[in-house]
Design a protein around this motif. Structure first.
Motif, PDB file in Angstrom:
ATOM      1  N   ARG A  44       2.591   1.622  -3.329  1.00 49.92           N
ATOM      2  CA  ARG A  44       1.617   2.026  -4.348  1.00 49.92           C
ATOM      3  C   ARG A  44       1.334   3.522  -4.251  1.00 49.92           C
ATOM      4  N   GLU A  45       1.115   4.007  -3.024  1.00 52.36           N
ATOM      5  CA  GLU A  45       0.830   5.429  -2.836  1.00 52.36           C
ATOM      6  C   GLU A  45       1.986   6.298  -3.319  1.00 52.36           C
ATOM      7  N   ARG A  98       0.824  -1.206   0.000  1.00 53.26           N
ATOM      8  CA  ARG A  98       0.000   0.000   0.000  1.00 53.26           C
ATOM      9  C   ARG A  98       0.861   1.261   0.000  1.00 53.26           C
TER      10      ARG A  98
END
Length: 360
Positions: A266-267, A263
């Motif tokens: 990805r951010e 996560r």
């Protein structure tokens, strides 16, 4: 100029009246925009009011000096005060001209800073690491937060490529002049005959895109996961936490593997992609924007440079403004304002000349 200043003051008073209205806070977003604009105008309005006060005092001093029968000592005191008043008014006029210059909409934004080793092999990579250290220390002095998004190191501790997120007030305004080819001249530690080598590093500085500025259709993205490589302990090698984001319409690819989770990677990858796409969009539609921010860093060839760092002489030269400084160690230790301030001043002077030429 003074008609423009009068309009600015009137606009500021109007905003103050609107913010003090009983129903002003009903629309928080509109109120926030109003407050932001009001704060931006405050230094200009304050300087204009100080200028008007000086002009009034100057007139009063002139009237007093016209009176007959003045004591010689008192007259000399008035004349001295009038000279000081005139000097202050001249300085304030110059300040007002600067404050009237159009603000760069990106100046207060955070920054995506990219550093890449150019010509010179390992020596270029080692200097890229030195620039990373310089920018990190400068950010610390400014109270900014930095986070490494992507890092590709060499076996000897150099940096082939680095992407750094810099967050803080005025980050882009301070770093926007760093884009370009940085040339270093020094004797490498591995050089046995003491010969000076010339290497280059390219730096790109982009304002961080806000989500509202650029929408990305999720259908246009392909997101792949893979196992991260390099240092990081057992965790980073056992899980497929690294992220590769491909923007299908442009073919642009961004990888991130330095965070601990999918996560987070990805951010960060999407943040870099959004900034690169925004920069591409701005380059395509606004050639002036592109030139003004020096976003083209060239090929990294030794003949292309915005700045030279000469270690044997302890000299730093910025070739764009012909500025030379013999405080290389201080700059590399993070005192980058020694270079940023002359560049900012030169940019302001150029924009002032352009503004005055356009008004003639």
């Amino acid at each position: 100029m003074f008609e423009e200043l009068h309009d600015v003051e009137r606009r500021s008073e109007e905003m103050a009246h609107r913010m003090s209205a009983p129903d002003a806070a009903r629309d928080p977003e509109a109120y926030a925009r109003l407050m932001r604009e009001y704060k931006e105008l405050a230094p200009l309005v304050e300087a204009y009011r100080s200028y008007r006060q000086l002009c009034q005092e100057e007139q009063e001093l002139s009237d007093a000096l016209q009176q007959s029968g003045l004591d010689a000592e008192f007259k000399a005191m008035l004349q001295q005060e009038a000279c000081e008043n005139a000097r202050n008014r001249t300085e304030l006029e110059a300040k007002l001209r600067l404050l009237l210059l159009p603000k760069d909409a990106d100046d207060e934004k955070n920054v995506i800073l990219e550093i890449r080793a150019g010509a010179g092999g390992e020596e270029a990579a080692l200097f890229a690491h030195s620039l990373w250290r310089m920018y990190s220390m400068y950010a610390g002095r400014q109270g900014w937060r930095t986070e490494t998004i992507s890092l590709n190191e060499t076996e000897l501790g150099g940096v082939k490529e680095l992407v750094l997120d810099v967050e803080g007030a005025g980050a882009f305004s301070k770093l926007k002049f760093e884009s370009g080819v940085h040339r270093v001249q020094r004797v490498p530690e591995t050089e046995t005959q003491g010969r000076i080598h010339t290497s280059t590093v390219t730096v790109a500085v982009m304002p961080e895109a806000e989500e509202v500025e650029l929408s990305i259709d999720p259908k246009d993205l392909r997101i792949d996961t893979f196992r991260a490589s390099g240092a990081g302990g057992q965790h980073i090698n056992k899980t497929s936490s690294a992220i590769r984001v491909t923007h299908l319409p442009t073919g642009m690819v961004v990888e991130c593997q330095d965070q601990r989770s999918q996560r987070e990677n990805r951010e960060q990858a999407l943040k870099v992609l959004r900034s690169r796409l925004l920069q591409q969009k701005q380059d395509a539609y606004d050639a002036e924007y592109n030139a003004r921010r020096h976003s083209q860093v060239g090929t990294g060839d030794r003949s292309e440079r915005i700045r030279t760092y000469n270690f044997p002489q302890g000299r730093l030269t910025d070739h764009r403004i012909g500025f030379t400084l013999y405080k290389l160690d201080e700059v590399l230790d993070g005192d980058l304002d020694l270079v940023v301030e002359p560049l900012t001043l030169a940019d302001q002077e150029q924009r002032l000349r352009q503004r005055e030429a356009a008004q003639e």
